[in-house]
Design a protein around this motif. Structure first.
Motif, PDB file in Angstrom:
ATOM      1  N   THR A   7      10.165  -1.416   3.134  1.00  0.00           N
ATOM      2  CA  THR A   7       8.940  -0.619   3.196  1.00  0.00           C
ATOM      3  C   THR A   7       8.248  -0.914   4.508  1.00  0.00           C
ATOM      4  N   ARG A   8       7.793   0.140   5.159  1.00  0.00           N
ATOM      5  CA  ARG A   8       7.047  -0.059   6.399  1.00  0.00           C
ATOM      6  C   ARG A   8       5.619  -0.468   6.040  1.00  0.00           C
ATOM      7  N   ALA A  25      -4.106   4.641  -0.449  1.00  0.00           N
ATOM      8  CA  ALA A  25      -3.423   5.485  -1.438  1.00  0.00           C
ATOM      9  C   ALA A  25      -2.538   6.521  -0.736  1.00  0.00           C
ATOM     10  N   LEU A  26      -3.052   7.090   0.323  1.00  0.00           N
ATOM     11  CA  LEU A  26      -2.301   8.070   1.094  1.00  0.00           C
ATOM     12  C   LEU A  26      -1.047   7.428   1.699  1.00  0.00           C
ATOM     13  N   MET A  27      -1.204   6.249   2.263  1.00  0.00           N
ATOM     14  CA  MET A  27      -0.063   5.542   2.855  1.00  0.00           C
ATOM     15  C   MET A  27       0.986   5.232   1.788  1.00  0.00           C
ATOM     16  N   TRP A  32       4.476   3.827   2.564  1.00  0.00           N
ATOM     17  CA  TRP A  32       4.002   2.703   3.367  1.00  0.00           C
ATOM     18  C   TRP A  32       3.284   1.681   2.498  1.00  0.00           C
ATOM     19  N   ARG A  33       3.353   0.429   2.874  1.00  0.00           N
ATOM     20  CA  ARG A  33       2.540  -0.633   2.287  1.00  0.00           C
ATOM     21  C   ARG A  33       1.396  -0.818   3.267  1.00  0.00           C
ATOM     22  N   ALA A 116      -0.642  15.226   5.476  1.00  0.00           N
ATOM     23  CA  ALA A 116       0.675  15.445   6.078  1.00  0.00           C
ATOM     24  C   ALA A 116       0.642  15.156   7.574  1.00  0.00           C
ATOM     25  N   ARG A 117      -0.420  15.550   8.241  1.00  0.00           N
ATOM     26  CA  ARG A 117      -0.547  15.330   9.688  1.00  0.00           C
ATOM     27  C   ARG A 117      -0.633  13.835   9.999  1.00  0.00           C
ATOM     28  N   LEU A 118      -1.377  13.090   9.181  1.00  0.00           N
ATOM     29  CA  LEU A 118      -1.514  11.652   9.398  1.00  0.00           C
ATOM     30  C   LEU A 118      -0.172  10.942   9.216  1.00  0.00           C
ATOM     31  N   LEU A 119       0.523  11.241   8.130  1.00  0.00           N
ATOM     32  CA  LEU A 119       1.824  10.612   7.872  1.00  0.00           C
ATOM     33  C   LEU A 119       2.825  10.992   8.963  1.00  0.00           C
TER      34      LEU A 119
END
Length: 134
Positions: A7-8, A25-27, A32-33, A116-119
Motif C-alpha cells: 500500500t502506498r 477517507a478519500l485516500m 492509499w494509507r 478523481a482529480r486528486l487521486l
C-alpha cells in the motif's frame, strides 16, 4: 486498483481535523494509507521517523499553520528531494500554486476537491517521481 507494492502511504498536512478525515477517507478509497500532520513543523519532523521514511507522497493544504507553502516545499526538498508533493489550493490560489511549483511541488489541486482529480494527481506524481531538476 493497481498497486506496485503493498500500500502506498501519503502524509496529509492539514490543520483542520475534519479536512484531514475527509482526505484520509478519500485516500483510503484510492488504495492509499495516510498519516496526518497538523502543521508544517510536525510534517517535517515526521519525515525523519520510520513511518516518514516509507512515505510515497505528501499532500499539503495551502492554509496549513507554520511555514508558507513555498518555504515548506523547499524544506521538504532539502530532506527528501524526490518525494512527490501535491498542494491543495483555494479556488483563487494561482499565486500559491505557482510559488509551490517553482519551489519543487509535483502538482496542485484546487478546492473544492474533485476526488478523481486528486487521486489522479497523486498517482501521476508518484509514477513520475525521481530526482527533480530545476
Amino acid at each position: 486498483m493497481t498497486s506496485t507494492r503493498d500500500t502506498r502511504t501519503v502524509m496529509i498536512v492539514d490543520g483542520e481535523p475534519a479536512q484531514q478525515r475527509f482526505l484520509s477517507a478519500l485516500m483510503s478509497r484510492g488504495g492509499w494509507r495516510s498519516v496526518a500532520a497538523g502543521d508544517t513543523d510536525t510534517a517535517l519532523a515526521k519525515l525523519g521517523t520510520q513511518e516518514g521514511m516509507t512515505l510515497d507522497a505528501v499532500l499539503v493544504d495551502q492554509g496549513i499553520p507554520g511555514m508558507t507553502i513555498p518555504e515548506f516545499v523547499a524544506e521538504l526538498r532539502r530532506w527528501r528531494p524526490a518525494l512527490p508533493l501535491v498542494v491543495i489550493t483555494m479556488r483563487n490560489g494561482v499565486e500559491v500554486a505557482v510559488g509551490a511549483m517553482r519551489a519543487g511541488a509535483s502538482d496542485f489541486v484546487q478546492k473544492p476537491i474533485a476526488p478523481a482529480r486528486l487521486l489522479e494527481a497523486l498517482d501521476r506524481a508518484v509514477s513520475t517521481s525521481g530526482p527533480h531538476s530545476e
